[in-house]
Write a protein that holds these residues in place. Sequence first.
Motif, PDB file in Angstrom:
ATOM      1  N   GLN A   1       0.851  -1.187   0.000  1.00  0.00           N
ATOM      2  CA  GLN A   1       0.000   0.000   0.000  1.00  0.00           C
ATOM      3  C   GLN A   1       0.895   1.249   0.000  1.00  0.00           C
ATOM      4  OE1 GLN A   1      -3.438   0.222  -0.149  1.00  0.00           O
ATOM      5  NE2 GLN A   1      -3.258  -1.962  -0.602  1.00  0.00           N
ATOM      6  N   PRO A   2       0.663   2.181  -0.911  1.00  0.00           N
ATOM      7  CA  PRO A   2       1.503   3.382  -0.947  1.00  0.00           C
ATOM      8  C   PRO A   2       1.366   4.199   0.344  1.00  0.00           C
ATOM      9  CG  PRO A   2      -0.410   3.634  -2.372  1.00  0.00           C
ATOM     10  CD  PRO A   2      -0.390   2.206  -1.941  1.00  0.00           C
ATOM     11  N   GLU A   3       2.474   4.722   0.813  1.00  0.00           N
ATOM     12  CA  GLU A   3       2.492   5.542   2.024  1.00  0.00           C
ATOM     13  C   GLU A   3       2.547   7.011   1.604  1.00  0.00           C
ATOM     14  OE1 GLU A   3       5.543   4.356   4.691  1.00  0.00           O
ATOM     15  OE2 GLU A   3       4.997   2.236   4.631  1.00  0.00           O
ATOM     16  N   LEU A   4       1.382   7.596   1.458  1.00  0.00           N
ATOM     17  CA  LEU A   4       1.293   8.960   0.956  1.00  0.00           C
ATOM     18  C   LEU A   4       0.716   9.949   1.962  1.00  0.00           C
ATOM     19  CD1 LEU A   4      -0.094   8.189  -2.630  1.00  0.00           C
ATOM     20  CD2 LEU A   4       2.284   8.521  -1.956  1.00  0.00           C
ATOM     21  N   SER A   5       0.147   9.446   3.029  1.00  0.00           N
ATOM     22  CA  SER A   5      -0.566  10.322   3.957  1.00  0.00           C
ATOM     23  C   SER A   5       0.337  11.344   4.637  1.00  0.00           C
ATOM     24  CB  SER A   5      -1.287   9.485   5.020  1.00  0.00           C
ATOM     25  OG  SER A   5      -0.346   8.710   5.762  1.00  0.00           O
ATOM     26  N   LYS A   6       1.639  11.072   4.695  1.00  0.00           N
ATOM     27  CA  LYS A   6       2.562  11.999   5.363  1.00  0.00           C
ATOM     28  C   LYS A   6       2.983  13.166   4.473  1.00  0.00           C
ATOM     29  CE  LYS A   6       5.946   9.284   6.383  1.00  0.00           C
ATOM     30  NZ  LYS A   6       7.248   8.873   6.957  1.00  0.00           N
ATOM     31  N   TYR A   7       2.556  13.149   3.215  1.00  0.00           N
ATOM     32  CA  TYR A   7       3.109  14.098   2.255  1.00  0.00           C
ATOM     33  C   TYR A   7       2.053  14.936   1.527  1.00  0.00           C
ATOM     34  CZ  TYR A   7       6.813  10.636   2.877  1.00  0.00           C
ATOM     35  OH  TYR A   7       7.749   9.776   3.401  1.00  0.00           O
ATOM     36  N   PRO A   8       1.009  15.408   2.199  1.00  0.00           N
ATOM     37  CA  PRO A   8      -0.067  16.102   1.471  1.00  0.00           C
ATOM     38  C   PRO A   8       0.409  17.345   0.735  1.00  0.00           C
ATOM     39  CG  PRO A   8      -0.287  16.461   3.835  1.00  0.00           C
ATOM     40  CD  PRO A   8       0.743  15.391   3.651  1.00  0.00           C
ATOM     41  N   TYR A   9       1.331  18.096   1.335  1.00  0.00           N
ATOM     42  CA  TYR A   9       1.720  19.368   0.717  1.00  0.00           C
ATOM     43  C   TYR A   9       2.471  19.158  -0.589  1.00  0.00           C
ATOM     44  CZ  TYR A   9       3.443  24.054  -0.030  1.00  0.00           C
ATOM     45  OH  TYR A   9       3.701  25.283  -0.601  1.00  0.00           O
ATOM     46  N   VAL A  10       3.507  18.337  -0.564  1.00  0.00           N
ATOM     47  CA  VAL A  10       4.311  18.167  -1.782  1.00  0.00           C
ATOM     48  C   VAL A  10       3.531  17.413  -2.852  1.00  0.00           C
ATOM     49  CG1 VAL A  10       6.526  18.354  -0.591  1.00  0.00           C
ATOM     50  CG2 VAL A  10       5.475  16.094  -0.879  1.00  0.00           C
ATOM     51  N   LEU A  11       2.624  16.527  -2.458  1.00  0.00           N
ATOM     52  CA  LEU A  11       1.814  15.823  -3.451  1.00  0.00           C
ATOM     53  C   LEU A  11       0.847  16.789  -4.139  1.00  0.00           C
ATOM     54  CD1 LEU A  11       1.033  12.453  -1.623  1.00  0.00           C
ATOM     55  CD2 LEU A  11       2.772  12.920  -3.371  1.00  0.00           C
ATOM     56  N   GLN A  12       0.264  17.693  -3.354  1.00  0.00           N
ATOM     57  CA  GLN A  12      -0.614  18.693  -3.960  1.00  0.00           C
ATOM     58  C   GLN A  12       0.173  19.572  -4.924  1.00  0.00           C
ATOM     59  OE1 GLN A  12      -0.603  22.295  -3.093  1.00  0.00           O
ATOM     60  NE2 GLN A  12      -2.203  22.651  -4.623  1.00  0.00           N
ATOM     61  N   ARG A  13       1.386  19.929  -4.558  1.00  0.00           N
ATOM     62  CA  ARG A  13       2.206  20.779  -5.417  1.00  0.00           C
ATOM     63  C   ARG A  13       2.513  20.093  -6.747  1.00  0.00           C
ATOM     64  NH1 ARG A  13       2.760  25.929  -5.006  1.00  0.00           N
ATOM     65  NH2 ARG A  13       5.026  26.037  -5.228  1.00  0.00           N
ATOM     66  N   GLN A  14       2.651  18.779  -6.735  1.00  0.00           N
ATOM     67  CA  GLN A  14       2.942  18.042  -7.961  1.00  0.00           C
ATOM     68  C   GLN A  14       1.674  17.725  -8.754  1.00  0.00           C
ATOM     69  OE1 GLN A  14       4.078  15.997 -11.141  1.00  0.00           O
ATOM     70  NE2 GLN A  14       5.515  17.080  -9.821  1.00  0.00           N
ATOM     71  N   LEU A  15       0.655  17.245  -8.087  1.00  0.00           N
ATOM     72  CA  LEU A  15      -0.514  16.725  -8.787  1.00  0.00           C
ATOM     73  C   LEU A  15      -1.556  17.795  -9.123  1.00  0.00           C
ATOM     74  CD1 LEU A  15      -1.068  13.407  -6.784  1.00  0.00           C
ATOM     75  CD2 LEU A  15      -0.052  13.657  -9.058  1.00  0.00           C
ATOM     76  N   ARG A  16      -1.637  18.839  -8.313  1.00  0.00           N
ATOM     77  CA  ARG A  16      -2.694  19.834  -8.525  1.00  0.00           C
ATOM     78  C   ARG A  16      -2.168  21.238  -8.230  1.00  0.00           C
ATOM     79  NH1 ARG A  16      -7.375  22.182  -6.319  1.00  0.00           N
ATOM     80  NH2 ARG A  16      -9.308  21.830  -7.451  1.00  0.00           N
ATOM     81  N   PRO A  17      -1.220  21.701  -9.031  1.00  0.00           N
ATOM     82  CA  PRO A  17      -0.680  23.047  -8.813  1.00  0.00           C
ATOM     83  C   PRO A  17      -1.705  24.107  -9.157  1.00  0.00           C
ATOM     84  CG  PRO A  17       0.102  22.176 -10.896  1.00  0.00           C
ATOM     85  CD  PRO A  17      -0.649  21.059 -10.228  1.00  0.00           C
ATOM     86  N   GLU A  18      -1.463  25.310  -8.656  1.00  0.00           N
ATOM     87  CA  GLU A  18      -2.351  26.434  -8.930  1.00  0.00           C
ATOM     88  C   GLU A  18      -1.597  27.529  -9.686  1.00  0.00           C
ATOM     89  OE1 GLU A  18      -5.479  26.650  -8.482  1.00  0.00           O
ATOM     90  OE2 GLU A  18      -6.028  25.232  -6.895  1.00  0.00           O
TER      91      GLU A  18
END
Length: 340
Positions: free
Chosen positions: A193-210
């Motif tokens: 299972q991917p461990e992504l819950s610790k990284y919301p900020y950087v994941l948002q910056r990559q996947l859904r930039p503004e």
Amino acid sequence: MTPLDKVGEFGLIRRIQETVQLQQPSTVLGIGDDAAILAPPAGQEVVISTDLLVEGVHFDLTFCPLKHLGYKAVAVNVSDVAAMNALPTQIVVAVSVPARFSVEAVEELYEGIRLACEAYNVDLVGGDTTGSRAGLTIGITALGLAEAGKAVRRSGAGANDLLCVTGDLGGAYLGLQVLEREKQAWQADPETQPELSKYPYVLQRQLRPEARMDVVHELRDLGVVPTSMIDISDGLASEVLHLCQASGTGARVFTENLPIANPSLEVANEFNLDPIMCMLNGGEDYELLFTVPLADHAKIKNHPDITIIGHMVDKSEGANLITKSGQPIPLRAQGFQHFE
């Protein structure tokens, strides 16, 4: 799931058209005819930018949700309009879709596009859909309006202008490192299972930039007109060099002034990556890099989302990164480049 061949191209277009709501007064006719009709107001100039997003080059559907991808595809184009100090008004979207996609998958992509159109107050006025024998490709053309003669180019900076950046840097690159690591772990063991819950900020910056349209509006409210501007898609170092080349100047960028968010710094440390390298060469932050006259210092110095990272100098001095000890290091563009 509904196969694409069950609805056909025109059925798909009709389904997309049903979700479109027009907001711009300059849109006379949107989707449904051979071409859209636009009517720019008197005294306004139209700015146009086009970007392609190609599966396997710009995005990986292993970890990129289609709704996020649709939103990002619009945001990166709006960012180019913002970098001209213009206001986005319309987009045209062309997609080439593999047969493995369902109708619902395409609708999910367009839901992200719709949400971005709503967020940036732009109209989807046309485009094209076609099949693909390779991966998914998304091509978006964004249009915007600027007061005649007032669009900001890369070429207007002068020596002593302040060099400024919005937001923080490096987060998108570090989000990609997290996603690539988890993909490799999953490929080695599909039960992982991917461990992504610790990284919301950087994941948002990559996947859904503004796109930083907020800062464009705020600069107008402050009465600040940038002398040059560019968005940061290929890394800060690359974009500084673009401004220098277009404006015929050099630049001094101070390492101690470079902005990085604490969550990004934590991920850089986890991956044993130099935070300065991430900020200079990571790319995909879609922040704005711009110059303003020294006389505007007082207007922007306390802005919470603008950082003065250096200043422009005479071309003979070159473009240099200045370390905390005062040592100049020539700036080099080491971010992503196509055809290499």
